[in-house]
Motif scaffolding. Sequence first.
Motif, PDB file in Angstrom:
ATOM      1  N   SER A   1       7.188   4.447  -6.551  1.00 25.89           N
ATOM      2  CA  SER A   1       7.645   5.563  -7.379  1.00 25.89           C
ATOM      3  C   SER A   1       6.624   6.695  -7.285  1.00 25.89           C
ATOM      4  O   SER A   1       5.423   6.484  -7.487  1.00 25.89           O
ATOM      5  N   GLN A   2       7.125   7.890  -6.945  1.00 29.55           N
ATOM      6  CA  GLN A   2       6.227   9.018  -6.699  1.00 29.55           C
ATOM      7  C   GLN A   2       5.418   9.418  -7.927  1.00 29.55           C
ATOM      8  O   GLN A   2       4.247   9.764  -7.813  1.00 29.55           O
ATOM      9  N   SER A   3       6.069   9.384  -9.092  1.00 33.54           N
ATOM     10  CA  SER A   3       5.341   9.839 -10.279  1.00 33.54           C
ATOM     11  C   SER A   3       4.214   8.851 -10.625  1.00 33.54           C
ATOM     12  O   SER A   3       3.267   9.198 -11.331  1.00 33.54           O
ATOM     13  N   LYS A   4       4.308   7.622 -10.111  1.00 32.80           N
ATOM     14  CA  LYS A   4       3.220   6.660 -10.319  1.00 32.80           C
ATOM     15  C   LYS A   4       1.940   7.164  -9.644  1.00 32.80           C
ATOM     16  O   LYS A   4       0.838   6.901 -10.113  1.00 32.80           O
TER      17      LYS A   4
ATOM     18  N   SER B   1       0.961  10.285  -9.393  1.00 38.66           N
ATOM     19  CA  SER B   1       0.297  11.243 -10.277  1.00 38.66           C
ATOM     20  C   SER B   1      -0.474  10.511 -11.364  1.00 38.66           C
ATOM     21  O   SER B   1      -1.609  10.860 -11.679  1.00 38.66           O
ATOM     22  N   ALA B   2       0.170   9.508 -11.940  1.00 36.51           N
ATOM     23  CA  ALA B   2      -0.482   8.729 -12.988  1.00 36.51           C
ATOM     24  C   ALA B   2      -1.731   8.025 -12.427  1.00 36.51           C
ATOM     25  O   ALA B   2      -2.763   7.935 -13.106  1.00 36.51           O
TER      26      ALA B   2
ATOM     27  N   ASP C   1      -4.511  10.436 -12.143  1.00 35.93           N
ATOM     28  CA  ASP C   1      -5.043  10.752 -13.469  1.00 35.93           C
ATOM     29  C   ASP C   1      -5.682   9.547 -14.161  1.00 35.93           C
ATOM     30  O   ASP C   1      -6.195   9.691 -15.277  1.00 35.93           O
TER      31      ASP C   1
ATOM     32  N   GLU D   1      -4.011   7.241 -15.461  1.00 38.31           N
ATOM     33  CA  GLU D   1      -3.174   7.019 -16.641  1.00 38.31           C
ATOM     34  C   GLU D   1      -2.327   5.761 -16.469  1.00 38.31           C
ATOM     35  O   GLU D   1      -1.105   5.786 -16.609  1.00 38.31           O
TER      36      GLU D   1
ATOM     37  N   GLN E   1       0.159  11.904  -0.018  1.00 41.74           N
ATOM     38  CA  GLN E   1       0.676  12.394  -1.303  1.00 41.74           C
ATOM     39  C   GLN E   1      -0.433  12.420  -2.359  1.00 41.74           C
ATOM     40  O   GLN E   1      -0.566  13.385  -3.109  1.00 41.74           O
TER      41      GLN E   1
ATOM     42  N   LEU F   1      -1.814  15.671  -4.384  1.00 36.67           N
ATOM     43  CA  LEU F   1      -1.861  15.742  -5.851  1.00 36.67           C
ATOM     44  C   LEU F   1      -3.263  16.044  -6.333  1.00 36.67           C
ATOM     45  O   LEU F   1      -3.458  16.820  -7.271  1.00 36.67           O
TER      46      LEU F   1
ATOM     47  N   TYR G   1      -1.949  11.909 -21.226  1.00 32.64           N
ATOM     48  CA  TYR G   1      -0.479  11.845 -21.201  1.00 32.64           C
ATOM     49  C   TYR G   1       0.076  11.590 -22.603  1.00 32.64           C
ATOM     50  O   TYR G   1       1.115  12.122 -22.973  1.00 32.64           O
TER      51      TYR G   1
ATOM     52  N   ARG H   1       4.828  11.739 -17.539  1.00 35.36           N
ATOM     53  CA  ARG H   1       4.339  11.397 -16.203  1.00 35.36           C
ATOM     54  C   ARG H   1       5.218  12.040 -15.128  1.00 35.36           C
ATOM     55  O   ARG H   1       4.722  12.643 -14.180  1.00 35.36           O
ATOM     56  N   SER H   2       6.526  11.931 -15.316  1.00 37.21           N
ATOM     57  CA  SER H   2       7.428  12.492 -14.318  1.00 37.21           C
ATOM     58  C   SER H   2       7.383  14.029 -14.311  1.00 37.21           C
ATOM     59  O   SER H   2       7.426  14.650 -13.252  1.00 37.21           O
TER      60      SER H   2
ATOM     61  N   HIS I   1       4.186  15.132 -12.596  1.00 43.38           N
ATOM     62  CA  HIS I   1       4.292  14.910 -11.157  1.00 43.38           C
ATOM     63  C   HIS I   1       5.175  15.968 -10.492  1.00 43.38           C
ATOM     64  O   HIS I   1       4.793  16.579  -9.491  1.00 43.38           O
TER      65      HIS I   1
ATOM     66  N   ARG J   1       3.510  19.362 -10.396  1.00 43.31           N
ATOM     67  CA  ARG J   1       2.467  19.450  -9.359  1.00 43.31           C
ATOM     68  C   ARG J   1       3.082  19.626  -7.974  1.00 43.31           C
ATOM     69  O   ARG J   1       2.576  20.409  -7.163  1.00 43.31           O
TER      70      ARG J   1
END
Lengths: 143, 196
Positions: free
Chosen positions: A6-9, A11-12, A15, A17, A39, A43, B152, B167-168, B171, B174
């Motif tokens: 999962s792409q948003s993972k 970003s987390a 961070d 997070e 990726q 980011l 977050y 989170r989404s 992302h 960004r």
Amino acid sequence: MSCNTSQSKLSAYVDGEMSGMEMQAIRRHVNHCPDCQGQVNDLKSVQMVLRGLPSTPEAPANLPDRITASIKTTRRNYLRYAIVMAIPLCAVAVIFYPRSAPIRAQDRDLVIHRQLAKDQLFDAGTDSTSGASLVHYANLESR
Amino acid sequence: MLSWVKNRNGTFDRSITFERLMRDSYRQAYSVAYRLTGDSSDAEDLVQEAFVRAFRFFHRYDDKLPFSSWMYRIIANAHIDLIRRKGKIKTSSLDHSGSDGMQAFEIADHSNVPGKDMINDSFSESVQGGLNQMNPEFRLAVVLADVEGLSYEEVADIMETSVGTVRSRIHRGRVQLRNYLLKTAPESYGRHADVL
Ligand SMILES: [Zn+2]
């Protein structure tokens, strides 16, 4: 993208997070997946760019005073609005009140009869409003 | 002073408290408002509007949430309203664009800002331009997390949503910003990317 992370993972992950376990799992994956690695680097660059932004211009020193003035004006405007709205309402009430409650001839007769009855009671030595004997009042005054 | 307001519910104390909180937090509020609007006079209007709203609803403020977070929430809502209003104005009068352009040009020239910063002025304008292009919800999440440095969870409290949604949004914001910078300022962006 060939992998199904999962792409948003990502970003987390950048961070920090997520839980330590999750972080480890993603790190292990990223080390072997060039797509995710690219990726993650992207980011991180965006994040660095945002963190490195120069501070915004200073807020004008008179801003708090303007805010205070604005709050006062808003309150005053609410009051003025309430008054302005109340004026036509009062006018309407004044115009329509007598018509909505006209005194009928029958009622007028009744009022006259009541007044006559009161006067008669007064003549008879009784307070026409409370019904108490005037003698009672005379006693109170003489104390 | 706002102390002229006084009624049986102790509004007198409340307005003193409010004024103190406002004076402590207006700079931070302005900085976020500036990042959201990308323009100093819009930022001033936004901050002013947000504090007027905050004062009106101050009786609902629950101090479990930091005052600055509550303010960010109000700023965010006021900002969305501002965008809607502006959208309507733009479609109705096009002759305004000339003067707006001038204003944006004058304000963008903040070359007297002290420079401990890693990013030069023209690139920072590009970044601000990228923020301006972003979906407002992504923009707020990105500004709060990456510029203000909030967690977050704090962002989720402010945006009244789940950590997963935050989170989404961060992302996707960004990714939007990266694509914008690759298109409009590829060299400057490339230099930053190369540092890694
Ligand atoms: Zn992967």
